[in-house]
Design a protein around this motif. Structure first.
Motif, short mmCIF file in Angstrom:
data_model
loop_
_atom_site.label_atom_id
_atom_site.label_comp_id
_atom_site.label_asym_id
_atom_site.label_seq_id
_atom_site.Cartn_x
_atom_site.Cartn_y
_atom_site.Cartn_z
N GLY A 199 0.79 -1.22 0.00
CA GLY A 199 0.00 0.00 0.00
C GLY A 199 0.82 1.27 0.00
N ALA A 200 0.15 2.37 -0.24
CA ALA A 200 0.78 3.68 -0.17
C ALA A 200 1.16 4.01 1.27
CB ALA A 200 -0.16 4.75 -0.71
N LYS A 201 2.08 4.96 1.43
CA LYS A 201 2.51 5.35 2.77
C LYS A 201 2.81 6.84 2.80
CE LYS A 201 5.76 4.10 6.46
NZ LYS A 201 6.89 3.21 6.84
N ILE A 202 2.29 7.51 3.82
CA ILE A 202 2.57 8.94 4.02
C ILE A 202 3.02 9.14 5.45
CG2 ILE A 202 1.60 11.27 4.07
CD1 ILE A 202 -0.40 10.40 1.94
N CYS A 203 4.25 9.63 5.60
CA CYS A 203 4.80 9.97 6.92
C CYS A 203 5.01 11.48 6.95
CB CYS A 203 6.12 9.25 7.16
SG CYS A 203 6.92 9.66 8.74
N PHE A 204 4.62 12.10 8.06
CA PHE A 204 4.78 13.55 8.19
C PHE A 204 5.23 13.88 9.61
CE2 PHE A 204 3.48 17.94 8.84
CZ PHE A 204 3.89 18.55 7.65
N ASN A 205 6.38 14.56 9.70
CA ASN A 205 6.92 15.01 10.99
C ASN A 205 7.06 13.85 11.98
OD1 ASN A 205 8.01 17.26 12.30
ND2 ASN A 205 6.17 17.56 13.52
N GLY A 206 7.39 12.66 11.47
CA GLY A 206 7.63 11.50 12.31
C GLY A 206 6.43 10.62 12.55
N ASP A 207 5.24 11.03 12.08
CA ASP A 207 4.01 10.25 12.29
C ASP A 207 3.54 9.62 10.97
OD1 ASP A 207 3.84 10.92 15.01
OD2 ASP A 207 2.83 12.82 14.53
N ILE A 208 3.13 8.35 11.04
CA ILE A 208 2.55 7.68 9.87
C ILE A 208 1.09 8.08 9.78
CG2 ILE A 208 2.09 5.49 8.75
CD1 ILE A 208 5.04 6.13 9.03
N LEU A 209 0.75 8.86 8.77
CA LEU A 209 -0.63 9.33 8.58
C LEU A 209 -1.42 8.38 7.68
CD1 LEU A 209 0.05 13.15 8.10
CD2 LEU A 209 -0.17 11.83 10.22
N ILE A 210 -0.74 7.82 6.70
CA ILE A 210 -1.33 6.80 5.83
C ILE A 210 -0.35 5.63 5.81
CG2 ILE A 210 -1.99 6.19 3.48
CD1 ILE A 210 -3.96 8.13 4.58
N GLY A 211 -0.83 4.42 6.10
CA GLY A 211 0.07 3.28 6.11
C GLY A 211 -0.70 1.99 6.26
N LYS A 213 0.86 25.26 9.95
CA LYS A 213 1.57 26.02 10.99
C LYS A 213 2.07 25.11 12.11
CE LYS A 213 2.90 29.89 12.95
NZ LYS A 213 3.95 30.74 12.36
N THR A 214 1.20 24.20 12.57
CA THR A 214 1.55 23.35 13.72
C THR A 214 2.04 21.97 13.31
OG1 THR A 214 -0.69 22.44 13.95
CG2 THR A 214 -0.23 24.54 15.05
N GLY A 215 1.68 21.51 12.10
CA GLY A 215 2.04 20.17 11.67
C GLY A 215 1.09 19.10 12.17
N GLU A 216 0.02 19.49 12.86
CA GLU A 216 -0.93 18.52 13.40
C GLU A 216 -1.86 18.00 12.30
OE1 GLU A 216 -2.93 20.62 16.48
OE2 GLU A 216 -1.27 20.41 17.91
N LEU A 217 -2.23 16.72 12.42
CA LEU A 217 -3.13 16.11 11.44
C LEU A 217 -4.52 16.73 11.54
CD1 LEU A 217 -3.71 13.86 9.35
CD2 LEU A 217 -4.31 12.39 11.28
N VAL A 218 -5.04 17.14 10.39
CA VAL A 218 -6.41 17.66 10.31
C VAL A 218 -7.37 16.54 9.92
CG1 VAL A 218 -7.94 19.28 9.14
CG2 VAL A 218 -5.61 19.98 9.75
#
Length: 248
Positions: free
Chosen positions: A104-116, A133-138
């Motif tokens: 599957g696809a994978k998206i990591c952002f700022n150390g967190d796996i958002l899609i995996g 601004k904050t890098g938090e997941l919306v």
């Protein structure tokens, strides 16, 4: 008869120039070492001063390790598997499309796996939206573009607020259900490949909605059975690097 060899003065005469040559060579060696150490110390001092002098670019074709001069001796790994930490006021990211219909696809952002593997992964187009601004997941979601409907994707795209960083990755089949409205909304985010995204193409896309200091990035490989890596699917595509935080 008794013969006497006067060896003292003769040997002394031969040793004296050799001793001088050895001393001279030692002095030259010490001088070279001193100059080398001085140059190294001066270079280190210059690099440290550059930290406060250089304006590091926020825009460009790739944000990977934009301050390498400050991190080139760092043994600390960066987030999302990057070899080095990102600069201050930047977020690390790593994004990859799926491989065929197996990985599957994978998206990591700022150390967190958002899609995996265990998070929101699905066939079609996978999207993660984070606060610029904050890098938090919306929000994060997947949209089946083979047997699903396009309306949920359109609704999701229209809900993305200005100031958001958007990351998209295909898995298996991303295009069959796409319509003009969905393609236009993704194009407005900055994609130049969404208009030609086709059946079982591999595609990844990163952009900032309403964020001037983030330039859209994407990769796209067409499905071509004559050159595909996985028979009916092209090879996986991936990107990683550092994205600038949204400026006020």
């Amino acid at each position: 008869m008794i013969y006497v060899r006067k060896v003292g003065p003769y040997l002394g005469h031969r040793r004296q120039p050799q001793s001088r040559i050895i001393k001279l060579l030692l002095m030259l060696l010490i001088l070279v070492i001193s100059i080398t150490l001085t140059v190294k110390l001066l270079n280190t001092d210059v690099e440290l001063k550059l930290e406060n002098l250089i304006e590091w670019p926020n825009e460009g074709p790739d944000y990977r390790v934009t301050r390498s001069i400050l991190h080139k001796n760092s043994s600390i790994p960066g987030k999302c598997g990057l070899p080095q930490p990102c600069p201050e006021e930047h977020f690390a990211y790593k994004i990859s499309s799926g491989a065929a219909n197996v990985i599957g696809a994978k998206i990591c952002f700022n150390g967190d796996i958002l899609i995996g593997v265990t998070k929101t992964l699905g066939t079609g187009i996978n999207i993660a939206v984070v606060n610029g601004k904050t890098g938090e997941l919306v929000d994060a979601a997947s949209f089946d573009m083979w047997s699903g409907e396009v309306e949920p994707l359109v609704k999701f795209l229209t809900s993305i607020q200005n100031g958001s960083i958007v990351l998209m990755a295909s898995y298996d089949e991303p295009a069959s259900r796409l319509n003009d409205e969905a393609r236009t909304l993704i194009s407005q985010l900055g994609s130049s490949h969404i208009s030609t995204l086709g059946f079982r193409d591999n595609w990844i896309f990163v952009a900032g909605k309403g964020i001037k200091n983030i330039k859209p990035l994407e990769k796209h490989i067409k499905n071509d059975k004559s050159v595909n890596k996985y028979d009916d699917w092209p090879e996986m595509v991936e990107m990683d690097g550092c994205l600038p935080r949204k400026q006020d």
